[in-house]
Enzyme design. Structure first.
Site, PDB file in Angstrom:
ATOM      1  CG  HIS A  37      -2.024  -1.102   1.000  1.00  0.00           C
ATOM      2  ND1 HIS A  37      -2.557  -1.814   2.051  1.00  0.00           N
ATOM      3  CD2 HIS A  37      -2.621  -1.592  -0.125  1.00  0.00           C
ATOM      4  CE1 HIS A  37      -3.439  -2.684   1.582  1.00  0.00           C
ATOM      5  NE2 HIS A  37      -3.492  -2.569   0.270  1.00  0.00           N
ATOM      6  CG  HIS A  60      -6.355 -11.042  -7.044  1.00  0.00           C
ATOM      7  ND1 HIS A  60      -5.673 -10.680  -8.184  1.00  0.00           N
ATOM      8  CD2 HIS A  60      -6.558 -12.385  -7.138  1.00  0.00           C
ATOM      9  CE1 HIS A  60      -5.449 -11.759  -8.932  1.00  0.00           C
ATOM     10  NE2 HIS A  60      -5.986 -12.802  -8.318  1.00  0.00           N
ATOM     11  CB  SER A 120      -5.655  -2.115  -2.684  1.00  0.00           C
ATOM     12  OG  SER A 120      -6.408  -3.277  -2.940  1.00  0.00           O
ATOM     13  CD  GLU A 138     -12.520 -10.939  -4.009  1.00  0.00           C
ATOM     14  OE1 GLU A 138     -12.540 -12.193  -3.972  1.00  0.00           O
ATOM     15  OE2 GLU A 138     -11.488 -10.260  -3.888  1.00  0.00           O
ATOM     16  CG  ASP A 162     -10.483 -16.275 -13.200  1.00  0.00           C
ATOM     17  OD1 ASP A 162     -10.079 -16.940 -12.235  1.00  0.00           O
ATOM     18  OD2 ASP A 162      -9.738 -15.910 -14.152  1.00  0.00           O
ATOM     19  CG  ASP A 183      -3.325  -8.021  -3.981  1.00  0.00           C
ATOM     20  OD1 ASP A 183      -4.209  -7.913  -4.836  1.00  0.00           O
ATOM     21  OD2 ASP A 183      -3.516  -7.755  -2.778  1.00  0.00           O
TER      22      ASP A 183
END
Length: 298
Positions: A37, A60, A120, A138, A162, A183
């Site tokens: 971050h 993600h 994030s 997500e 996905d 990530d």
């Protein structure tokens, strides 16, 4: 995916939007998050220096906001040894924090005072302006419900699919300035190959984007990590769309010590950046050195 709606522009902690996702919350605010971050804030700060709008694709995303009072997080002490330790030092010292870590702490401070942590998506929201475009990806059912709740009344687009498929489908965006933050959990060894191929595809399709990849440092995944980084480095040098790249790592313990420990055996983490903004490498190296000094003092 749901239809984006106008958000209220505020940097205060939203009391009604903090919904917690069990699968991620036990690690929120750890030193890996501090590294990721801090890097994210530096990139977002760089993008905001120009009036031109930008696109953010967070592949993600997770829940967006987490409670630091969660039982799982308290058991691991990861936030206590991470962001909370850094924040305690920040409040008591007159020492100037380096560019990046300072901006990160300043944006987290109001959340930390309420025992919350901004992930994030929330940091990206805080930096965003009216014409900027935010895409959060997500797939975890509980995480996406939490993310929708935490981003209620915000001008964002949430994609329930996905991550690797979404990265390819969303690029190139209409607004060509921007960032891809990736990530993965890396729980599956296949994640290393999947993320490598996805980011190479993104780079080919959207060659003006800054691409930021977080990765864990695990003894049991040493070969996979090495292969991932080598392949991306070679791609940046020799691929059809060559660009600058660098990696920066924050080691939090001796790798050999993790052999006798239970748990994930994480001894640090790193960021691999493709097409970095000016001075990001130097700034991140300064920040990592400063974080290590804080950890030595405390």
């Amino acid at each position: 995916e749901f239809t984006p709606i106008e958000r209220t522009r505020t940097a205060t902690v939203p009391s009604s939007r903090t919904v917690i996702m069990r699968a991620q919350r036990k690690r929120a605010g750890n030193l890996a998050d501090v590294l990721k971050h801090t890097c994210l804030c530096l990139i977002l700060d760089s993008l905001c220096k120009k009036e031109k709008p930008f696109t953010i694709i967070d592949s993600h995303s997770g829940a967006g906001i987490f409670s630091l009072d969660d039982e799982r997080l308290l058991k691991t002490n990861e936030a206590k040894d991470g962001i909370e330790k850094i924040y305690r030092f920040y409040k008591r010292t007159s020492q100037e924090f380096p560019h990046g870590l300072k901006e990160y702490i300043e944006r987290e401070s109001s959340y930390l005072e309420e025992k919350k942590y901004a992930g994030s998506p929330e940091l990206e929201r805080l930096y965003s302006r009216e014409k900027d475009s935010l895409h959060f990806v997500e797939k975890h059912p509980q995480a996406i419900e939490s993310l929708k709740s935490n981003m209620k009344n915000c001008k964002v687009v949430i994609h329930n699919e996905d991550s690797y498929h979404a990265l390819c489908a969303l690029t190139p965006p209409l607004i060509k300035r921007g960032l891809v933050l990736c990530d993965p959990s890396y729980e599956d060894a296949d994640d290393y190959k999947k993320v490598c191929e996805a980011l190479k595809t993104v780079r080919k399709k959207w060659n003006t984007a800054i691409i930021a990849l977080w990765y864990p440092l695990l003894l049991r995944r040493k070969n996979e990590t090495s292969q991932l980084l080598t392949e991306l480095e070679d791609f940046c040098k020799l691929g059809t769309t060559p660009c600058e790249s660098f990696k920066v790592e924050l080691l939090t313990k001796n790798p050999e010590e993790t052999k006798a420990e239970s748990g994930s055996h994480l001894y640090g983490s790193g960021m691999f950046i493709m097409n970095p903004p000016w001075k990001l490498k130097e700034d991140m190296e300064k920040n990592c050195a400063f974080i290590n000094k804080i950890l030595e003092i405390l």
